[in-house]
Design a protein around this motif. Structure first.
Motif, mmCIF file in Angstrom:
data_model
loop_
_atom_site.group_PDB
_atom_site.id
_atom_site.type_symbol
_atom_site.label_atom_id
_atom_site.label_comp_id
_atom_site.label_asym_id
_atom_site.label_seq_id
_atom_site.Cartn_x
_atom_site.Cartn_y
_atom_site.Cartn_z
ATOM 1 N N ALA A 9 0.946 -1.022 -0.040
ATOM 2 C CA ALA A 9 0.069 0.099 0.040
ATOM 3 C C ALA A 9 0.832 1.308 -0.061
ATOM 4 N N GLY A 10 0.484 1.949 -0.973
ATOM 5 C CA GLY A 10 1.311 3.505 -0.986
ATOM 6 C C GLY A 10 2.637 3.370 -1.658
ATOM 7 N N VAL A 11 3.071 2.261 -2.159
ATOM 8 C CA VAL A 11 4.247 2.124 -2.680
ATOM 9 C C VAL A 11 4.480 2.052 -4.055
ATOM 10 N N HIS A 12 5.443 2.308 -4.824
ATOM 11 C CA HIS A 12 5.418 2.275 -6.150
ATOM 12 C C HIS A 12 5.227 0.993 -6.627
ATOM 13 N N THR A 13 4.799 0.774 -7.851
ATOM 14 C CA THR A 13 4.409 -0.700 -8.410
ATOM 15 C C THR A 13 5.461 -1.152 -9.189
ATOM 16 N N GLY A 14 6.682 -0.297 -9.646
ATOM 17 C CA GLY A 14 7.538 -0.962 -10.394
ATOM 18 C C GLY A 14 8.346 -1.814 -9.713
ATOM 19 N N ALA A 15 9.372 -2.670 -10.224
ATOM 20 C CA ALA A 15 10.297 -3.782 -9.673
ATOM 21 C C ALA A 15 11.458 -2.845 -8.876
ATOM 22 N N GLY A 16 12.127 -3.354 -8.226
ATOM 23 C CA GLY A 16 13.320 -2.779 -7.351
ATOM 24 C C GLY A 16 12.900 -1.999 -6.105
ATOM 25 N N THR A 17 13.923 -1.529 -5.885
ATOM 26 C CA THR A 17 14.106 -0.515 -4.663
ATOM 27 C C THR A 17 13.541 0.939 -4.892
ATOM 28 N N ALA A 18 12.392 1.269 -3.976
ATOM 29 C CA ALA A 18 11.875 2.533 -4.053
ATOM 30 C C ALA A 18 12.843 3.513 -3.298
ATOM 31 N N HIS A 106 1.422 5.938 5.405
ATOM 32 C CA HIS A 106 1.558 4.507 4.829
ATOM 33 C C HIS A 106 2.373 3.747 5.642
ATOM 34 N N GLN A 107 3.343 4.299 6.459
ATOM 35 C CA GLN A 107 4.475 3.675 7.013
ATOM 36 C C GLN A 107 4.866 4.268 8.396
ATOM 37 N N ALA A 108 4.984 3.918 9.571
ATOM 38 C CA ALA A 108 5.592 4.278 10.645
ATOM 39 C C ALA A 108 6.573 3.667 10.850
ATOM 40 N N THR A 109 7.929 4.350 10.813
ATOM 41 C CA THR A 109 9.356 3.810 11.247
ATOM 42 C C THR A 109 9.545 4.075 12.559
ATOM 43 N N PHE A 110 9.607 3.250 13.596
ATOM 44 C CA PHE A 110 9.930 3.324 14.981
ATOM 45 C C PHE A 110 11.303 3.415 15.167
ATOM 46 N N VAL A 111 11.740 4.552 15.599
ATOM 47 C CA VAL A 111 13.179 4.822 15.982
ATOM 48 C C VAL A 111 13.705 5.147 17.241
ATOM 49 N N PRO A 112 14.614 4.505 18.116
ATOM 50 C CA PRO A 112 14.667 4.739 19.483
ATOM 51 C C PRO A 112 15.468 5.820 19.858
ATOM 52 N N ALA A 142 -3.977 -1.255 13.681
ATOM 53 C CA ALA A 142 -5.446 -0.857 13.757
ATOM 54 C C ALA A 142 -5.798 0.297 13.007
ATOM 55 N N LEU A 143 -4.825 1.175 13.019
ATOM 56 C CA LEU A 143 -5.036 2.338 12.155
ATOM 57 C C LEU A 143 -4.792 2.176 10.579
ATOM 58 N N GLY A 144 -4.259 1.118 10.211
ATOM 59 C CA GLY A 144 -4.010 0.806 8.687
ATOM 60 C C GLY A 144 -2.855 1.084 8.526
ATOM 61 N N VAL A 145 -1.674 1.299 9.276
ATOM 62 C CA VAL A 145 -0.259 1.790 8.956
ATOM 63 C C VAL A 145 0.599 0.679 9.184
ATOM 64 N N ARG A 146 1.403 0.607 8.202
ATOM 65 C CA ARG A 146 2.576 -0.350 8.365
ATOM 66 C C ARG A 146 3.704 -0.119 9.242
ATOM 67 N N VAL A 147 4.302 -0.996 9.972
ATOM 68 C CA VAL A 147 5.237 -0.673 10.840
ATOM 69 C C VAL A 147 6.778 -1.169 10.720
ATOM 70 N N SER A 148 7.582 -0.144 10.490
ATOM 71 C CA SER A 148 9.131 -0.659 10.210
ATOM 72 C C SER A 148 9.910 -0.513 11.508
ATOM 73 N N LEU A 149 10.859 -1.381 11.926
ATOM 74 C CA LEU A 149 11.736 -0.931 13.156
ATOM 75 C C LEU A 149 12.827 -0.865 12.622
ATOM 76 N N PHE A 150 13.535 0.511 12.991
ATOM 77 C CA PHE A 150 14.989 0.796 12.934
ATOM 78 C C PHE A 150 16.025 -0.273 13.768
ATOM 79 N N MET A 151 16.726 -1.050 13.043
ATOM 80 C CA MET A 151 17.498 -1.923 13.400
ATOM 81 C C MET A 151 18.989 -2.000 13.139
ATOM 82 N N ASP A 152 19.710 -2.326 13.809
ATOM 83 C CA ASP A 152 21.153 -2.490 13.880
ATOM 84 C C ASP A 152 21.114 -3.830 12.694
ATOM 85 N N PRO A 153 22.344 -3.989 12.296
ATOM 86 C CA PRO A 153 22.193 -5.289 11.520
ATOM 87 C C PRO A 153 22.646 -6.574 12.272
#
Length: 263
Positions: A9-18, A106-112, A142-153
């Motif tokens: 949702a909300g992401v470009h439809t082409g192949a590869g990295t946005a 579209h996305q919430a990125t949680f950063v500590p 519940a709000l329809g928002v994707r969650v991404s977590l900011f993470m070390d490798p």
């Protein structure tokens, strides 16, 4: 993955990295005077017309760059760009959730981040941080928002992120940028490749960001296949001061196509 949130949702439809452009540094320069220039919304409009597939902002509590008004004005602007992703970053224990509830990006990125922190410099500590993150992830879903977590490798942390219900992780790439072009490049790159593989194996979508640039982006994407989105701000805006927004966005998209040519 959250079944209530469409994975693309909300992401470009082409192949590869946005490419998602972080506009914080535009706001930082604007805030040095009271003239309203450079305009954050004007910058967003230009980079989107140049082909960027997303807009990222990280509104900190002190509003030293992105302000609350910017978050809402960008949300209004992006109504005219239905295929573009709006990504709002921040600490969900500080001011982030108020924006998520009001704007529903579209996305919430949680950063500590800590309050007043100079810049993001570490990822979440999992599973230790799980109890505070779980209800906030659930609320975003519940709000329809994707969650991404900011993470070390850290490969071992990816299964914990998936168990929490996160949809994606954003790999914190500062150590890659620092090692790029040095004798440590292969060692550090292998760490990111392993972490990326672990994230994908856990069923997570994969994002990346922090200090990615025209110099190191293509090499990173070559090492870490499957990245859905890169969020780039500081280097991109610095390049734009010399090249202009349009040419800069096109240059970053060319870096991506160098690794992942469009069909």
């Amino acid at each position: 993955m959250n079944p209530l949130v469409a994975p693309e949702a909300g992401v470009h439809t082409g192949a590869g990295t946005a490419l998602s452009v972080n506009l914080n540094k535009v706001a930082l320069l604007r805030n040095t005077r009271h003239l309203g220039i450079p305009s954050v919304t004007r910058a967003a409009d230009i980079v989107l017309k140049a082909g960027a597939q997303g807009i990222t902002v990280h509104p900190r509590p002190d509003e030293r760059h992105i302000r609350g008004s910017d978050v809402h004005e960008l949300a209004e602007l992006l109504k005219a760009w239905p295929a573009v992703e709006y990504n709002i970053e921040g600490n969900p224990l500080h001011n982030l959730m108020d924006f998520i509830r009001a704007v529903r990006p579209h996305q919430a990125t949680f950063v500590p981040d800590t309050v007043g922190q100079f810049t993001s410099d570490h990822g979440w500590n999992l599973p230790a941080d799980a109890p505070v993150l779980k209800p906030l992830i659930d609320e975003c879903h519940a709000l329809g928002v994707r969650v991404s977590l900011f993470m070390d490798p850290l490969p071992e942390a990816m299964a914990h992120a998936a168990a929490l219900g996160a949809d994606r992780v954003e790999l914190y790439t500062e150590s890659w940028a620092a090692a790029w072009g040095t004798p440590r490049q292969d060692e550090v790159g292998a760490r990111f490749a392993t972490a990326g593989q672990a994230a994908l194996a856990a069923g997570l979508g994969l994002n990346a960001g922090h200090d990615l640039s025209r110099d190191n982006l293509a090499d990173f994407l070559q090492l870490v296949p499957g990245v859905l989105e890169v969020s780039i701000g500081h280097a991109l805006i610095a390049d734009a001061l010399e090249l202009g927004y349009d040419a800069t966005v096109r240059a970053y998209l060319a870096c991506i196509r160098q690794v992942q040519p469009r069909a």
